[in-house]
Write an enzyme that holds these catalytic residues in place. Structure first.
Site, short mmCIF file in Angstrom:
data_model
loop_
_atom_site.label_atom_id
_atom_site.label_comp_id
_atom_site.label_asym_id
_atom_site.label_seq_id
_atom_site.Cartn_x
_atom_site.Cartn_y
_atom_site.Cartn_z
N GLY A 210 0.82 -1.22 0.00
CA GLY A 210 0.00 0.00 0.00
C GLY A 210 0.84 1.25 0.00
N ASN A 211 0.20 2.36 0.33
CA ASN A 211 0.92 3.64 0.41
C ASN A 211 0.33 4.45 1.56
OD1 ASN A 211 -1.29 5.41 -0.68
ND2 ASN A 211 -1.04 4.00 -2.41
N TYR A 212 0.90 5.63 1.79
CA TYR A 212 0.54 6.41 2.98
C TYR A 212 -0.65 7.36 2.78
CZ TYR A 212 4.95 4.89 5.10
OH TYR A 212 5.97 4.14 5.63
N SER A 213 -1.36 7.26 1.67
CA SER A 213 -2.48 8.19 1.46
C SER A 213 -3.57 7.97 2.51
CB SER A 213 -3.07 8.01 0.06
OG SER A 213 -4.24 8.79 -0.05
#
Ligand code: PMT
Length: 403
Positions: A210-213
């Site tokens: 995933g990512n940090y959004s």
């Protein structure tokens, strides 16, 4: 003295030869029903006299802060204005505005203004390309000041180049679009789809890439679009912040799910704002049960490419639809802008919002710094602030946008 109603606008005129064209701008604005107050500089009055401005606007004109001092006219005029137009704006007036200099009626009035400001510059092309003027313009753009023109063409000096005032009709159109975008219902009748959050690409039932959004920027855009009167569908891509009231919600977890949701919505949307952070790759195999460290399954993960959803939609016939993309780049400055311009071409967006991310920027934060580019890669506006305020700026630029 002043009506103080919502149709009150101020036109500041500085002492360029193009001042005579501002008479037509005021006349055209008046015709739309606006209450137009003109503030000419002393030099502007050497080009076009006070009687003309008073006749065309229907109001007295003040050029000296001591005129109407009992009413503190400069503060009243500036603070009651719904929007401010400087036409023509000379290099001198642009320099004063950029540096906060207030030494006459026009410069004090414009500094008192809390409303959006649009500047229509006109000057000789050598002045326009002077680094001092360019610096001032870029500082004003960073503060969210709107510009119309100048254009290329014949100049009063007899030679030609960039520096000529945009045509009065064009200035009026842009100024009205700006006013329109301030209207609480500027997106009434439009269906706006906003994607927000970060995709999660599963590896097994307990892990994902995933990512940090957090989804905050997209949620604020959805809220601003809703407040602007649009019907809003928010695609919740693993949101970490609450969705605003009043919007339709659709969920998507992975890039493939998001693609399917958008393919279904595309036909019926007017504006797509693609704020979600989408994984470019996903694990080739998703295990049914938790991968075991002991079986060495986690040391190498085979990845396959996800579709570029926005680029795919950008290739479809879009009629009057507006596609807005984001570019999240760890690179800043000119390099970041160049990467963003590449994305405009790859994804065929009408508007692209570049933000620098990583190391405490962009992802997950409450504030952001954005640079809004049009489809030619020109910077429409650059600004910093809370994601909520920037969302309003993004929505107002979308509402003004004309293909
Ligand atoms: O959610 P927050 O914590 O508030 O943070 C906001 C944000 C930083 C995530 C947001 O402002 C932002 O920059 N979103 C875009 C993130 C991203 O994926 O950028 P990108 O430069 O990798 O992609 C460019 C554009 O293509 C984006 O509009 C993206 O949605 C789209 N894309 C990307 C990859 C892909 N496979 N398909 C896509 O459609």
């Amino acid at each position: 003295m002043l009506s103080g109603d919502s149709s009150h606008v101020v036109v500041g005129v500085s002492g360029g030869i193009a001042a005579y064209k501002a008479v037509n701008v005021v006349r055209l604005l008046k015709k739309t029903g606006l209450d137009v107050w003109v503030v000419p500089t002393a030099n502007a009055l050497r080009m076009v006299g006070a009687a003309t401005w008073e006749a065309v606007s229907g109001h007295p004109v003040y050029t000296d802060p001591f005129d109407g001092a009992e009413d503190v006219a400069h503060v009243l005029l500036g603070s009651k204005a719904k929007a401010f137009l400087l036409v023509p704006a000379t290099a001198n007036v642009i320099g004063k505005l950029a540096n906060g200099i207030a030494d006459d009626m026009l410069s004090t009035t414009v500094l008192s203004a809390t409303c959006p400001i649009m500047v229509a510059p006109a000057m000789h092309h050598q002045m326009w390309t002077n680094p001092a003027v360019k610096d001032n313009i870029s500082r004003l753009k960073k503060r969210g000041i709107h510009f119309i023109g100048p254009v290329s063409g014949e100049l009063t000096s007899g030679d030609s180049g960039i520096g000529r005032l945009a045509e009065p009709e064009e200035i009026v159109d842009s100024f009205l679009s700006l006013l329109n975008s301030l209207d609480d219902y500027s997106l009434r009748g439009k269906h706006v789809v906003v994607t927000a959050g970060g995709t999660r690409e599963p590896l097994d039932p307990v892990r994902f890439l995933g990512n940090y959004s957090s989804g905050r920027q997209g949620v604020e855009i959805a809220r601003a679009a809703y407040l602007a009167g649009a019907e809003v569908t928010l695609v919740d891509v693993n949101l970490e912040v609450p969705a605003p009231a009043g919007v339709n919600l659709v969920k998507a977890h992975t890039a493939l799910e998001l693609q399917e949701v958008l393919n279904n919505l595309f036909q019926d949307l007017d504006i797509l704002v693609m704020t979600a952070a989408v994984a470019d790759y996903r694990p080739a195999i998703v295990a049914d049960s938790k991968l075991k460290k002991s079986q060495n399954h986690l040391s190498q993960i085979e990845l396959i490419e996800n579709p570029d959803i926005l680029a795919g939609l950008g290739k479809l016939p879009r009629e009057n639809k507006i596609l807005v993309g984001f570019a999240a780049e760890t690179a800043g400055g000119q390099l970041g802008i160049e990467y963003a311009r590449k994305k405009i071409l790859e994804k065929q967006t009408d508007i692209l919002v570049y933000n620098q991310v990583g190391h405490g920027r962009g992802f997950g934060e409450v504030t952001n710094h954005v640079c809004i580019l049009d489809s030619d890669g020109s910077i429409m506006v650059e600004s910093s602030g809370s994601k909520q305020d920037l969302a309003k700026l993004i929505i107002s630029n979308i509402a003004c946008f004309k293909k």
